[in-house]
Motif scaffolding. Structure first.
Motif, PDB file in Angstrom:
ATOM      1  N   CYS A   5       0.881  -1.261   0.009  1.00 32.74           N
ATOM      2  CA  CYS A   5      -0.245   0.197   0.089  1.00 32.74           C
ATOM      3  C   CYS A   5       0.562   1.037   0.072  1.00 32.74           C
ATOM      4  CB  CYS A   5      -0.975   0.088   2.182  1.00 32.74           C
ATOM      5  SG  CYS A   5      -2.505   1.347   1.252  1.00 32.74           S
ATOM      6  N   TYR A 121      -6.718   6.260   4.434  1.00 38.36           N
ATOM      7  CA  TYR A 121      -7.532   4.834   4.986  1.00 38.36           C
ATOM      8  C   TYR A 121      -8.270   5.147   5.415  1.00 38.36           C
ATOM      9  CZ  TYR A 121      -6.425   1.937   8.573  1.00 38.36           C
ATOM     10  OH  TYR A 121      -6.344   0.848   9.216  1.00 38.36           O
ATOM     11  N   TYR A 129     -15.700  -4.673   5.722  1.00 40.12           N
ATOM     12  CA  TYR A 129     -13.961  -4.751   5.672  1.00 40.12           C
ATOM     13  C   TYR A 129     -13.659  -3.609   7.015  1.00 40.12           C
ATOM     14  CZ  TYR A 129     -14.851  -5.794   0.898  1.00 40.12           C
ATOM     15  OH  TYR A 129     -15.386  -6.568  -0.325  1.00 40.12           O
ATOM     16  N   ARG A 132      -9.331  -0.277   5.330  1.00 44.64           N
ATOM     17  CA  ARG A 132      -8.700   0.109   3.298  1.00 44.64           C
ATOM     18  C   ARG A 132      -8.449   1.298   2.877  1.00 44.64           C
ATOM     19  NH1 ARG A 132     -14.248   0.864   1.443  1.00 44.64           N
ATOM     20  NH2 ARG A 132     -14.822  -1.636   1.295  1.00 44.64           N
ATOM     21  N   ARG A 160      -6.311  -0.123  -4.182  1.00 41.07           N
ATOM     22  CA  ARG A 160      -7.407   0.011  -3.305  1.00 41.07           C
ATOM     23  C   ARG A 160      -6.651  -2.103  -2.086  1.00 41.07           C
ATOM     24  NH1 ARG A 160     -13.077   0.901  -3.394  1.00 41.07           N
ATOM     25  NH2 ARG A 160     -12.608  -1.646  -4.515  1.00 41.07           N
ATOM     26  N   ARG A 161      -6.024  -1.591  -0.953  1.00 42.70           N
ATOM     27  CA  ARG A 161      -5.599  -2.659  -0.295  1.00 42.70           C
ATOM     28  C   ARG A 161      -6.694  -3.243   0.981  1.00 42.70           C
ATOM     29  NH1 ARG A 161      -1.093  -5.855   0.426  1.00 42.70           N
ATOM     30  NH2 ARG A 161      -1.184  -6.628   2.376  1.00 42.70           N
ATOM     31  N   SER A 162      -8.092  -3.598   1.087  1.00 42.31           N
ATOM     32  CA  SER A 162      -9.374  -4.186   1.736  1.00 42.31           C
ATOM     33  C   SER A 162      -8.828  -5.216   3.119  1.00 42.31           C
ATOM     34  CB  SER A 162      -9.591  -4.244   1.328  1.00 42.31           C
ATOM     35  OG  SER A 162     -10.583  -3.224   0.371  1.00 42.31           O
ATOM     36  N   ASN A 232     -21.282  -0.555   0.070  1.00 40.87           N
ATOM     37  CA  ASN A 232     -20.454  -0.858  -0.319  1.00 40.87           C
ATOM     38  C   ASN A 232     -21.476  -2.027  -0.983  1.00 40.87           C
ATOM     39  OD1 ASN A 232     -17.126  -0.666   0.588  1.00 40.87           O
ATOM     40  ND2 ASN A 232     -18.742  -0.257   2.467  1.00 40.87           N
TER      41      ASN A 232
END
Length: 255
Positions: A5, A121, A129, A132, A160-162, A232
């Motif tokens: 990220c 973030y 989630y 994120r 994106r990193r979740s 979402n």
């Protein structure tokens, strides 16, 4: 955990910085802006609830560069009844706990257009989630930006990193990011504000809209009524796709 990220964030920032290296930005005096919002509610009697939300935003304009940073926190506690073999008991428990930070740097290509790198973030204990992180590089355009009205749009790619709450898995995906920032001075002391953000990828589409009506009491103090919607498209079983928050905050601004 955060190396990928962070690497994506640095790449987005570099994409925005490269155009600036090719030309000299005009020098001007740095100008800081800042604002803070705070809302508190508490109820006792037949039902007990405690709610707090806070927002801090800081901006710095340096010629053709514009930097913005913000942080928010939302927490709600409510009285929850629990049934046991010997009867029922009640206790105060968290019903919402969300916080996040955001940062962006923009470079003016012209009076109306600009390139911007953004990082975001957020962490939510009551969402599908758990956390994120998003990094994006976008092209922005100011359709109108004066004392009476502001309409700005941004669009571009991102990463994106979740963290999935149910499975514990970390998901990585490329996204398309879009933003619309609108405000309208309705009268000398009343302003309508609306910010629409969408981050869409293969695994999930996230949409957030913040609508507010701000009434100035003094040069620096104002009251703001706000309504936030978060959506979402893909959530785990047991979670709702849409969350809403209604707020009434005291705002302190420095310009």
């Amino acid at each position: 955990m955060y190396r990928k990220c962070v690497s994506a964030a640095l790449a987005a920032a570099m994409l925005v910085s490269f155009p600036a290296l090719a030309q000299d930005a005009p020098t001007s005096e740095s100008q800081w802006t800042g604002s803070g919002e705070l809302g508190l509610t508490s109820a006792t009697g037949n039902a007990r609830t405690q709610n707090i939300n806070a927002l801090l935003a800081v901006g710095l304009d340096e010629g053709r560069w514009h930097h913005d940073a913000s942080a928010f926190w939302l927490r709600s506690r409510g009285e929850v009844d629990t049934s046991t073999r010997t009867g029922s008991t009640s206790a105060m428990e968290d019903t919402a706990n969300r916080y996040g930070v955001a940062f962006s740097s923009a470079f003016d290509l012209s009076e109306r257009s600009y390139l911007i790198g953004s990082l975001r973030y957020d962490h939510d204990n009551f969402a599908s989630y758990l956390w994120r992180g998003v990094a994006a590089a976008s092209y922005g355009y100011r359709w109108r930006d004066d004392a009476r009205m502001r309409l700005v749009t941004e669009i571009g790619p991102g990463f994106r990193r979740s963290h999935d709450t149910s499975t514990g898995a970390v998901e990585n995906e490329g996204i398309a990011r879009g933003l619309v920032d609108f405000s309208w001075q309705l009268s000398d002391n009343t302003r309508l504000l609306d910010t629409f953000l969408v981050e869409s990828g293969r695994l999930n589409t996230f949409v957030q809209n913040d609508l507010g009506l701000q009434v100035s009491m003094t040069e620096r103090l104002a009251l703001k009524a706000g309504y936030q919607v978060r959506y979402n498209s893909d959530v785990d079983p047991g979670f709702k796709k849409t969350d809403t928050v209604t707020m009434l905050n005291l705002v302190y601004s420095v310009k």
